[in-house]
Design an enzyme around this catalytic site. Structure first.
Site, short mmCIF file in Angstrom:
data_model
loop_
_atom_site.label_atom_id
_atom_site.label_comp_id
_atom_site.label_asym_id
_atom_site.label_seq_id
_atom_site.Cartn_x
_atom_site.Cartn_y
_atom_site.Cartn_z
CE LYS A 170 53.83 -8.15 -86.77
NZ LYS A 170 53.42 -7.10 -87.71
CD GLU A 245 65.68 -18.79 -92.65
OE1 GLU A 245 66.69 -18.17 -93.04
OE2 GLU A 245 65.67 -20.01 -92.47
CB CYS A 279 66.93 -11.96 -97.23
SG CYS A 279 65.88 -13.24 -97.91
CD GLU A 378 69.81 -7.46 -95.04
OE1 GLU A 378 69.29 -7.22 -93.95
OE2 GLU A 378 69.52 -8.44 -95.74
P1 NAD Z 1 61.56 -6.23 -89.33
O1 NAD Z 1 62.36 -7.08 -88.41
O2 NAD Z 1 61.49 -4.78 -89.10
O3 NAD Z 1 60.04 -6.73 -89.33
C1 NAD Z 1 59.71 -8.09 -89.58
C2 NAD Z 1 58.44 -8.41 -88.84
O4 NAD Z 1 58.69 -8.36 -87.44
C3 NAD Z 1 57.30 -7.43 -89.10
O5 NAD Z 1 56.09 -8.13 -89.20
C4 NAD Z 1 57.32 -6.56 -87.87
O6 NAD Z 1 56.08 -5.99 -87.57
C5 NAD Z 1 57.71 -7.58 -86.82
N1 NAD Z 1 58.23 -6.98 -85.58
C6 NAD Z 1 58.86 -5.79 -85.42
N2 NAD Z 1 59.15 -5.60 -84.12
C7 NAD Z 1 58.70 -6.68 -83.44
C8 NAD Z 1 58.71 -7.05 -82.08
N3 NAD Z 1 59.24 -6.30 -81.13
N4 NAD Z 1 58.17 -8.23 -81.75
C9 NAD Z 1 57.64 -9.04 -82.70
N5 NAD Z 1 57.59 -8.73 -84.00
C10 NAD Z 1 58.12 -7.56 -84.37
O7 NAD Z 1 62.06 -6.58 -90.81
P2 NAD Z 1 61.56 -5.93 -92.20
O8 NAD Z 1 62.11 -4.57 -92.29
O9 NAD Z 1 60.10 -6.13 -92.37
O10 NAD Z 1 62.26 -6.89 -93.25
C11 NAD Z 1 63.54 -6.67 -93.75
C12 NAD Z 1 64.51 -7.65 -93.16
O11 NAD Z 1 64.05 -8.97 -93.38
C13 NAD Z 1 65.88 -7.61 -93.78
O12 NAD Z 1 66.88 -7.63 -92.78
C14 NAD Z 1 65.96 -8.88 -94.61
O13 NAD Z 1 67.23 -9.38 -94.82
C15 NAD Z 1 65.13 -9.79 -93.81
N6 NAD Z 1 64.65 -10.90 -94.63
C16 NAD Z 1 65.21 -12.14 -94.45
C17 NAD Z 1 64.81 -13.21 -95.22
C18 NAD Z 1 65.42 -14.56 -95.00
O14 NAD Z 1 64.79 -15.54 -95.35
N7 NAD Z 1 66.59 -14.68 -94.43
C19 NAD Z 1 63.82 -13.04 -96.18
C20 NAD Z 1 63.26 -11.77 -96.36
C21 NAD Z 1 63.69 -10.71 -95.56
#
Ligand code: NAD
Length: 476
Positions: A170, A245, A279, A378
């Site tokens: 997804k 992550e 990130c 962040e």
């Molecule tokens: P997000 O948590 O909003 O979304 C990530 C994914 O989770 C998306 O596919 C989203 O549709 C899904 N999601 C949202 N609600 C959900 C639920 N209730 N159940 C299951 N899935 C759900 O994050 P984002 O805004 O897409 O990404 C930014 C964040 O990602 C930042 O905090 C960043 O630091 C982090 N990030 C971390 C790493 C790492 O490796 N540590 C790498 C890249 C990004």
């Protein structure tokens, strides 16, 4: 309409979303279908069914499939890099590099399929032998963020398939284009139907199905801390394996003895490239007094010279912010920083260019303290702050003074400080004289504290999550 891939068929969901270019919001890249919960269930069932056979697939077959996917990604890196940059907003150079990385990840795990191995040990009991093997986990749910639309899915999908698992993938709602292109390549790779499924759709709908489906034995998630906490609570309650992550607030320490041009290059790259939407971005520049008065003017001069523009334009250094929601978050934090008493040294203004896009000048705060919200939370945008400290000891303390610990860096010519920082930095990845962002594809990736949970991703360490260890005792 770009459809979902379920049980080897391209199927339309009940609704669709437009994929909009953040560099030019009049440019719609395409319409992408959105699954509902029932369709997500079908994908889970297809994956579960297909895994029953795939788990016993020959390693030669796995190697050829993964290697073929890698070869096509590498051959199409310019084209797919352009698509990625158009939908996500990182520069074309960065987009192409990300696609190439995805290609190498698939090739690496193709090789890992050939290197699957176990151990044979003597038993403590006379006459017995102990055999330790790795077996597939089952069906894996993969949930990814928008900021690395092809690399992050690849570094989860490739090891999942390598170790004999099936996948329901997804992607993030904002970047369906790269995910769909990757799925389309995988669909032609020779993989049996149903082993890999793409389910584009809302996190709260499709993601929730993956979290709760009993057939999904493991969930690999990258994204925000809030979503990660939700996944952890529900998945652990039903005994599913998880790998999370999440965010970072990565420090870059710049010591008196640093090479000035290295310090400036590494700081600018780490803080602002990919619009700061990594990130592993260095959002906190921790500087000691002996270099501060040389570093700050050199840094601000470089930042002022950065060209913000259309991600696809060759002269662009920094593309747009990914969407309006993230832009508002960035602007809100710029206001929070000001209200906390930090000095906005430069940048932070919206830019109006020839096409409508989410353009923000890279912003730098100075006169900040470690406890300010802009140094604890962040932001995930082109916003960084400078924290002036007395000496190395205070720099190390400030570097570790956050709830997260993904990546950290130090710029120094001192072996002593570099070694001490590598040992005492509370981060999963430590960089000496290189940016906090930008990592290899064949070694472990992940953080400490609230940044990560569960086994490491990438490299040989990925086996910990994507396989299950079996210990067998054999008496002749
Ligand atoms: P997000 O948590 O909003 O979304 C990530 C994914 O989770 C998306 O596919 C989203 O549709 C899904 N999601 C949202 N609600 C959900 C639920 N209730 N159940 C299951 N899935 C759900 O994050 P984002 O805004 O897409 O990404 C930014 C964040 O990602 C930042 O905090 C960043 O630091 C982090 N990030 C971390 C790493 C790492 O490796 N540590 C790498 C890249 C990004």
């Amino acid at each position: 309409m770009n459809c979902n891939l379920i049980a080897g068929e391209w199927v339309q969901g009940p609704s669709s979303i437009a994929n909009v270019n953040p560099s030019d919001t009049d440019d719609v890249i395409g319409l992408y279908t959105q699954a509902d919960a029932a369709q997500a269930r079908l994908a889970v069932e297809a994956a579960h069914h297909a895994q029953q056979t795939w788990q016993y697939s020959p390693i030669q077959e796995r190697f050829e499939i993964l290697d073929r996917i890698g070869t096509e990604l590498l051959a199409r890196q310019e084209e797919l890099g352009r698509l990625l940059s158009r939908e996500e907003g990182k520069t074309l150079r960065e987009g192409i590099a990300e696609v190439a990385r995805a290609g190498y990840v698939f090739k690496f795990f193709g090789g890992e399929a050939l290197r699957l191995a176990g151990e044979l040990l003597p038993s403590t009991r006379p006459g017995l032998t102990v055999e330790i093997t790795r077996e597939p986990v089952g069906t894996i749910g993969i949930i990814t963020p928008w900021n690395f639309p092809i690399a992050i899915p690849s570094w989860k999908i490739a090891p999942a398939l390598c170790y004999g698992n099936s996948v329901v993938f997804k992607p993030a709602e904002l970047v369906p284009g790269s995910a769909w292109a990757l799925a389309e390549i995988i669909s032609r790779s020779g993989l049996p139907k149903g082993v890999f499924n793409l389910v584009m759709g809302r996190g709260g709908i499709v993601g929730e199905v993956l979290i709760s489906a009993p057939e999904v034995r493991a969930l690999s998630f990258t994204g925000s801390a809030a979503t990660g906490a939700n996944i952890a609570a529900k998945a652990v309650a039903r005994g599913a394996k998880i790998q999370l992550e999440m965010g970072g607030k990565n420090p870059l320490v710049i010591l008196d003895d640093a090479d000035l041009s290295t310090a400036v290059n590494v700081a600018v790259n780490g803080a602002f490239f990919s619009t700061g939407q990594r990130c592993t971005a260095s959002s906190r520049l921790i500087v000691t007094p002996g270099i501060y008065d040389r570093f700050l003017p050199a840094l601000t001069e470089r930042i002022a010279a950065l060209r913000v523009g259309n991600a696809l334009a060759p002269q662009t250094d920094i593309g747009p912010v990914v969407d309006e929601t993230q832009l508002r978050v960035d602007q809100r934090y710029i206001e929070i920083g000001r209200a906390e008493g930090a000095k906005l040294e430069l940048g932070g203004k919206l830019l109006v260019l020839d096409r409508p896009g989410h353009y923000l000048e890279p912003a730098l705060f100075t006169e900040t303290t470690s406890k300010m919200r802009i140094n604890q939370e962040e932001i995930f945008g082109p916003v960084a702050s400078v924290i002036r400290v007395r000496d190395y000891d205070e720099a190390l303390h400030v570097a570790n003074d956050v709830a997260v610990g993904l990546s950290s860096g130090i710029i120094t010519t001192s072996l002593k400080y570099a070694a001490d920082f590598r040992r005492r930095s509370q981060a999963g990845m430590v960089m000496v004289n290189v940016p906090t962002a930008g990592v290899d594809y064949h070694v472990p990736f992940g953080g400490r504290k609230e940044s990560s949970y569960g086994p490491r991703e990438q490299g040989r360490y990925a086996a910990e999550f994507y396989s299950s260890v079996k210990t067998a005792y054999i008496s002749p």
